[in-house]
Design a protein around this motif. Sequence first.
Motif, PDB file in Angstrom:
ATOM      1  N   TRP A  42       8.554   4.947  -4.271  1.00 37.61           N
ATOM      2  CA  TRP A  42       8.184   4.382  -3.479  1.00 37.61           C
ATOM      3  C   TRP A  42       8.304   2.535  -2.298  1.00 37.61           C
ATOM      4  O   TRP A  42       8.698   3.050  -1.265  1.00 37.61           O
ATOM      5  CB  TRP A  42       7.804   3.060  -4.389  1.00 37.61           C
ATOM      6  CG  TRP A  42       8.961   2.421  -5.120  1.00 37.61           C
ATOM      7  CD1 TRP A  42       9.849   2.897  -6.589  1.00 37.61           C
ATOM      8  CD2 TRP A  42       8.825   1.201  -5.253  1.00 37.61           C
ATOM      9  NE1 TRP A  42      10.905   2.298  -6.326  1.00 37.61           N
ATOM     10  CE2 TRP A  42      10.560   0.702  -5.818  1.00 37.61           C
ATOM     11  CE3 TRP A  42       8.295  -0.156  -4.158  1.00 37.61           C
ATOM     12  CZ2 TRP A  42      11.446  -0.154  -6.040  1.00 37.61           C
ATOM     13  CZ3 TRP A  42       9.163  -1.138  -4.903  1.00 37.61           C
ATOM     14  CH2 TRP A  42      10.751  -1.233  -5.141  1.00 37.61           C
ATOM     15  N   ALA A  43      10.084   2.921  -2.438  1.00 35.24           N
ATOM     16  CA  ALA A  43      10.272   2.348  -1.223  1.00 35.24           C
ATOM     17  C   ALA A  43      10.762   3.369  -0.229  1.00 35.24           C
ATOM     18  O   ALA A  43      10.938   2.638   0.880  1.00 35.24           O
ATOM     19  CB  ALA A  43      11.519   1.390  -1.908  1.00 35.24           C
ATOM     20  N   ILE A  77       9.338   1.849   3.571  1.00 33.64           N
ATOM     21  CA  ILE A  77      11.207   2.268   4.526  1.00 33.64           C
ATOM     22  C   ILE A  77      10.822   2.407   5.622  1.00 33.64           C
ATOM     23  O   ILE A  77      10.285   2.799   6.615  1.00 33.64           O
ATOM     24  CB  ILE A  77      12.724   1.849   3.917  1.00 33.64           C
ATOM     25  CG1 ILE A  77      12.435   1.226   2.866  1.00 33.64           C
ATOM     26  CG2 ILE A  77      13.238   1.849   5.478  1.00 33.64           C
ATOM     27  CD1 ILE A  77      13.710   1.660   2.029  1.00 33.64           C
ATOM     28  N   LYS A  78      10.041   4.134   5.435  1.00 30.46           N
ATOM     29  CA  LYS A  78       9.777   4.797   6.188  1.00 30.46           C
ATOM     30  C   LYS A  78       8.288   4.440   6.516  1.00 30.46           C
ATOM     31  O   LYS A  78       8.838   4.561   8.510  1.00 30.46           O
ATOM     32  CB  LYS A  78       9.461   6.350   5.797  1.00 30.46           C
ATOM     33  CG  LYS A  78       8.801   7.759   6.604  1.00 30.46           C
ATOM     34  CD  LYS A  78      10.293   8.736   6.637  1.00 30.46           C
ATOM     35  CE  LYS A  78       9.697   8.997   7.636  1.00 30.46           C
ATOM     36  NZ  LYS A  78      10.705  10.023   8.192  1.00 30.46           N
ATOM     37  N   GLN A  79       7.523   4.240   6.363  1.00 32.43           N
ATOM     38  CA  GLN A  79       6.215   3.447   6.833  1.00 32.43           C
ATOM     39  C   GLN A  79       5.824   2.520   7.705  1.00 32.43           C
ATOM     40  O   GLN A  79       5.599   2.525   8.959  1.00 32.43           O
ATOM     41  CB  GLN A  79       4.983   4.150   6.337  1.00 32.43           C
ATOM     42  CG  GLN A  79       4.795   5.400   5.823  1.00 32.43           C
ATOM     43  CD  GLN A  79       3.731   5.903   5.217  1.00 32.43           C
ATOM     44  OE1 GLN A  79       3.318   5.530   5.014  1.00 32.43           O
ATOM     45  NE2 GLN A  79       3.896   6.810   4.148  1.00 32.43           N
ATOM     46  N   VAL A  80       6.948   1.565   7.067  1.00 31.97           N
ATOM     47  CA  VAL A  80       6.261  -0.019   7.273  1.00 31.97           C
ATOM     48  C   VAL A  80       8.247  -0.405   8.366  1.00 31.97           C
ATOM     49  O   VAL A  80       7.884  -1.130   9.140  1.00 31.97           O
ATOM     50  CB  VAL A  80       6.389  -1.072   6.720  1.00 31.97           C
ATOM     51  CG1 VAL A  80       6.089  -2.268   6.988  1.00 31.97           C
ATOM     52  CG2 VAL A  80       4.591  -0.985   6.181  1.00 31.97           C
ATOM     53  N   ALA A 123       0.613  -1.161  -0.037  1.00 33.10           N
ATOM     54  CA  ALA A 123      -0.122   0.148  -0.008  1.00 33.10           C
ATOM     55  C   ALA A 123       0.813   1.299  -0.152  1.00 33.10           C
ATOM     56  O   ALA A 123       0.880   2.435  -1.035  1.00 33.10           O
ATOM     57  CB  ALA A 123      -1.099   0.508   0.969  1.00 33.10           C
ATOM     58  N   SER A 124       2.066   1.197   0.855  1.00 30.64           N
ATOM     59  CA  SER A 124       2.650   2.803   0.447  1.00 30.64           C
ATOM     60  C   SER A 124       3.709   2.156  -0.528  1.00 30.64           C
ATOM     61  O   SER A 124       3.420   3.750  -1.054  1.00 30.64           O
ATOM     62  CB  SER A 124       4.378   1.888   1.937  1.00 30.64           C
ATOM     63  OG  SER A 124       3.820   1.919   2.545  1.00 30.64           O
ATOM     64  N   ALA A 125       4.212   1.968  -1.619  1.00 31.02           N
ATOM     65  CA  ALA A 125       4.512   1.421  -3.118  1.00 31.02           C
ATOM     66  C   ALA A 125       3.265   2.419  -3.360  1.00 31.02           C
ATOM     67  O   ALA A 125       3.794   2.647  -4.434  1.00 31.02           O
ATOM     68  CB  ALA A 125       4.905   0.181  -3.063  1.00 31.02           C
ATOM     69  N   VAL A 126       2.122   1.627  -3.463  1.00 31.49           N
ATOM     70  CA  VAL A 126       1.420   1.885  -4.324  1.00 31.49           C
ATOM     71  C   VAL A 126       0.950   3.651  -4.020  1.00 31.49           C
ATOM     72  O   VAL A 126       0.623   4.373  -5.016  1.00 31.49           O
ATOM     73  CB  VAL A 126       0.009   0.753  -4.358  1.00 31.49           C
ATOM     74  CG1 VAL A 126      -1.001   1.863  -5.153  1.00 31.49           C
ATOM     75  CG2 VAL A 126       0.445   0.116  -5.159  1.00 31.49           C
ATOM     76  N   PHE A 127       0.296   4.133  -3.155  1.00 29.99           N
ATOM     77  CA  PHE A 127      -0.124   5.399  -2.334  1.00 29.99           C
ATOM     78  C   PHE A 127       0.534   5.742  -2.156  1.00 29.99           C
ATOM     79  O   PHE A 127       0.119   7.225  -1.325  1.00 29.99           O
ATOM     80  CB  PHE A 127      -1.773   4.905  -1.716  1.00 29.99           C
ATOM     81  CG  PHE A 127      -2.746   3.483  -2.184  1.00 29.99           C
ATOM     82  CD1 PHE A 127      -3.423   4.425  -3.402  1.00 29.99           C
ATOM     83  CD2 PHE A 127      -2.873   2.864  -1.463  1.00 29.99           C
ATOM     84  CE1 PHE A 127      -3.911   3.444  -3.665  1.00 29.99           C
ATOM     85  CE2 PHE A 127      -4.033   1.661  -2.491  1.00 29.99           C
ATOM     86  CZ  PHE A 127      -4.569   2.079  -3.869  1.00 29.99           C
ATOM     87  N   GLY A 128       1.881   5.868  -1.495  1.00 31.55           N
ATOM     88  CA  GLY A 128       2.477   6.375  -0.477  1.00 31.55           C
ATOM     89  C   GLY A 128       1.834   6.985   1.297  1.00 31.55           C
ATOM     90  O   GLY A 128       2.105   7.268   1.304  1.00 31.55           O
ATOM     91  N   THR A 172      17.106   2.503   8.259  1.00 33.06           N
ATOM     92  CA  THR A 172      15.744   1.443   8.223  1.00 33.06           C
ATOM     93  C   THR A 172      14.650   2.626   8.414  1.00 33.06           C
ATOM     94  O   THR A 172      14.625   3.321   7.870  1.00 33.06           O
ATOM     95  CB  THR A 172      16.373   1.740  10.192  1.00 33.06           C
ATOM     96  OG1 THR A 172      16.470   2.456  10.502  1.00 33.06           O
ATOM     97  CG2 THR A 172      17.245   0.972  10.436  1.00 33.06           C
ATOM     98  N   SER A 173      13.794   2.496   9.253  1.00 34.22           N
ATOM     99  CA  SER A 173      12.515   3.500   9.770  1.00 34.22           C
ATOM    100  C   SER A 173      12.988   4.961   9.808  1.00 34.22           C
ATOM    101  O   SER A 173      12.158   6.091   9.966  1.00 34.22           O
ATOM    102  CB  SER A 173      11.103   2.660   9.604  1.00 34.22           C
ATOM    103  OG  SER A 173      11.674   2.474  11.253  1.00 34.22           O
TER     104      SER A 173
END
Length: 339
Positions: A292-293, A297-300, A67-72, A257-258
């Motif tokens: 996307w990456a 990484i930031k969110q997950v 979801a982060s990759a698709v929608f940020g 890392t995040s």
Amino acid sequence: MKRFFPWIVGLFLLVINLPAQAGTTFESVKARGVLVCGVHTGLGGFGAPDAKGEWAGLDVDVCRAVASAVFGDAKKVRFVPLSAQQRLTALQSGEVDLLSRNTTWTMTRDAGSGLLFSAVNFYDGQGFLVARKLGVKNAKDLNGATICVQTGTTTELNLADFARANRLDLKPVTIESFEESVGAFMSGRCDALTSDGSQLAAIRANQAANPDDYVILPERISKEPLATAVRQGDDQWFNLVKWTFFAMVEAEERGVTSANVDEMAKSADPNLQRLLGVSGGLGKSLGVDDKWAYNLIKQVGNYGESYERNVGKKSKLQLDRGLNELWSKGGLMYAMPLR
Ligand SMILES: N[C@@H](CCC(=O)N[C@@H](CS)C(=O)NCC(=O)O)C(=O)O
């Protein structure tokens, strides 16, 4: 008319098959604005609602990363809990966009059921859980024992193969539902419960009144590479899911890392610049933003962060990294080159 009949039938078949082809999942996910992800019905550490009622776990994190990759935005996921019996049909029928739920990548499932496995996010093997008071030390001591096993799993066939290959008389007690099979074992209806090692650890940690009353026997009788899956004929979506997972592993390999991703984005290392979309970004080939990456990484977090948080030594499950350690540290986790 007779001459045209096969053509008409052909056209009809093509039309009814269309939704499962032509790379449409990516478009429909974007149009819907939310990813629909198939997860476990409730397996702490892999996929289960946490104390606040939010879905959490190693498998859940893959959904959030996609979801982060698709929608940020890692929050744009609707989780659909699926039982062992339901999961493959739910993916085949289009009820979910992605299956991220302790599902073993086997040849029959990959080649013979319209599905494609994208990446292994946990290397596992099948084991046995027994009550400590039984005094059983290894699987070969189980001759004559009753074994609780759930239907619709690879577990069933592995158990039969193991018994036959070792000339053991193992009496399977096959049960359709997860709760019932765990309940049957805990109430003493079976001498042992068999499942993936990680599931046994989760059951012992989360479902036993006193976890110390149970032991997981040392043997692993099968290979259970647990992987995410999508439908066949949906190449762009397949790529996106596959490379999302590789990005989580690549981030760990490169120490991103995040917590430090913003710092790392300032690095002069071209590999980091590419991964984090600073320059020479890789998003276009997937049809997503170059960040996307960075976003996932930031969110997950990277794979190691997700592992430690959900199933690692400081979590309730306390699993070693084992085979799930990076290849550079003796494990099997290896990201294909992101370039
Ligand atoms: N990895 C194996 C087993 C995974 C599996 O589904 N295990 C069962 C037994 S512990 C389960 O998770 N059941 C939960 C449910 O049906 O709700 C597979 O892919 O077949």
